[in-house]
Enzyme design. Sequence first.
Site, PDB file in Angstrom:
ATOM      1  CG  ASN A 167     131.508  57.673 -51.077  1.00 46.31           C
ATOM      2  OD1 ASN A 167     130.669  58.211 -50.365  1.00 46.31           O
ATOM      3  ND2 ASN A 167     132.304  56.705 -50.635  1.00 46.31           N
ATOM      4  N   GLY A 193     124.042  58.267 -47.047  1.00 46.34           N
ATOM      5  CA  GLY A 193     125.445  58.576 -47.304  1.00 46.34           C
ATOM      6  C   GLY A 193     126.454  57.770 -46.517  1.00 46.34           C
ATOM      7  CG  ASP A 226     131.189  56.234 -46.634  1.00 45.64           C
ATOM      8  OD1 ASP A 226     131.616  56.117 -45.460  1.00 45.64           O
ATOM      9  OD2 ASP A 226     131.241  57.306 -47.258  1.00 45.64           O
ATOM     10  CG  ASP A 262     117.901  38.508 -48.580  1.00 48.66           C
ATOM     11  OD1 ASP A 262     117.547  38.953 -47.481  1.00 48.66           O
ATOM     12  OD2 ASP A 262     117.250  38.669 -49.635  1.00 48.66           O
ATOM     13  CD  GLU A 284     115.787  36.995 -44.571  1.00 52.09           C
ATOM     14  OE1 GLU A 284     115.257  37.968 -44.008  1.00 52.09           O
ATOM     15  OE2 GLU A 284     115.953  36.926 -45.806  1.00 52.09           O
TER      16      GLU A 284
END
Length: 627
Positions: free
Chosen positions: A143, A165, A167, A334, A363
Amino acid sequence: MFDSKSFLIAMAALSAASAAYGVDVKQIDPPHWWTGMKDSSLQLQVHGKDIRDAQFSVDYPGVSIDSVARLNGSPNWQYIYLNISPDTKPGEMTLEWKEGKKKIKRKYELLPRRPQKGAQGFSAADVLYLIMPDRFADGDTTNNVVESMRHKAKVDRNNPNMRHGGDMAGIMNHLDYIDSLGVTAVWVNPVLENDMPGEGGSYHGYATTDYYRIDPRFGTNEEYTVMIDSLHVRGIKTVMDMIFNHSGSAHPWIDDLPSSDWLNFNGDYHQTNYRLSTLTDPYSSDYDKKISVDGWFVKEMPDLNQKNPHLMKYLTQNSIWWIEESQIDGIRMDTYPYADEKAMAGWIDAVLKEYPGFNIVGECWFGDVAGVGRWQGGAPLSKANGDTHLPTVMDFPLMIKSADLAPFTADTDPWNGLNKIYDHLALDYVYSDPLKVLRFLDNHDTERVIQNDIDSLDHWKQAITLLLTAPGIPQIYYGTELLMSGTRKGGDGMVRKDVPGGFPGDKTNAFTKEGRTKLQNEAYDYISAVNKWREGSKAAAEGKMKHFMPDNGLYVYERRAGDDSFIVVMNGRDKENEVDMSRYAEIIPEGKVYRDVVTGEIIELRPSGSKNRVFTPRETRILQSIK
């Protein structure tokens, strides 16, 4: 004879018919819902060609239409509001739209609620472990590039600012590692789809392009739920990272706005001034406040207008959907103060009404305690502004003070070293509840607490000890247990390094004891030992604190909850330190013995008949009281 009027009427009719037959339903959000929710209302966001003006109907027992909102923006959005009565049964509804002679039907599921394993919240009894999935481990290389995505960002681990990469399969492969570290909750950086252009492909996850889809480069919605279930089996909670302030510029909304006020500044790019002080400044101009809150974080992240009730309902419902669907236990929101304050307070009320035991941390990046404290619900400064209702805030001032281990490396005098920590905690009075302050030394947006490699843990252990024993909810950034170092001078990617052994081709595997250095194992074992003790400590979870000024180089404090108590002792000097211990008589009785929670040693801090005690350079002790 040519009849121009008749021709125009006929062409208009043909055009209307063509438009009608062009109507379509491409996507419905949320993709399904549940019966038995406390809030009986359900908003359906319908996206499809010219769907706005289509007539909508539904025929299902217990479900009625409250209203259909057709906004003043693109014709490709429709907002349907349904009422779902408490006695509505689960099943499959048929939704129908009519436009001219055309009918569109879509099936929509109302599901029974899952047995609630999530929504547990998180508290000072927990230790959060923050993971950036792209940099933790790559468990599924297939993926790394997903052909169905519009933007196919490359994987290049040699570039710290590109996708690497990692995951969810990588996280799943290392659950034993996470569990053995003794943490009780995992906060994962955003995992929703970020189908963004550019080489980096928004690997960090903060530019959402689909609020109901896990980014396929991280996995699937089903795999996300399996990961959370697997963590729950181990007694580990999950905190989901969400962003309401902005979306990604490649979100379908952005080039096809549902309404003219969907984005702040009516969709025109105005960058924020990043000056949150304007929100607490009693002298701030309206202009500066507007730029701060309504300005865009960056051009690639358009600023959403939470004052728009349809947008805010969408976002609120989305967070409730993820709690119910995946059984997450908490949310980290966030850029919290950059969103509309009143709208966010309403969101918190809606979530806590549905899930009373839930917790949300915002945050609030301020350099001073007063700035942070103003955002915690119930705090005096918060009440003065209408109350945010926000349960938990983040201790950014502690992070700033702890940069490069500064307070733990400087020699202690009345104004330096550990005195800075003492002075910092002395300001906890500004919070409504210091136990609901998220304490941290570093995270994905900051310098690593270790900025250069170290060859001794003397100073590092003091920082970790403070983090895990002071009042509040401790958060550990992944790699801290492996002594990862770095600064942001080479870009954010320099503080978001890969875990060695998590990626194909790695020569060392830091997930194993054999793959770690001696110093790394000592660090990992120290955090693990303290975390595992902490999990059963009532005093760590809810104890009151009493501390002494370290004007003799020694920082001493007690945490106590009923009969459970412990003492923390830190020598703030890089040399032996002989201290008169009679000063601490109110918390350390003469002849009282303690057990060191890391080494198991039995320690007597005030031996009978002896006034002084000599502490080794940077000696650090967490001492459990022995009844």
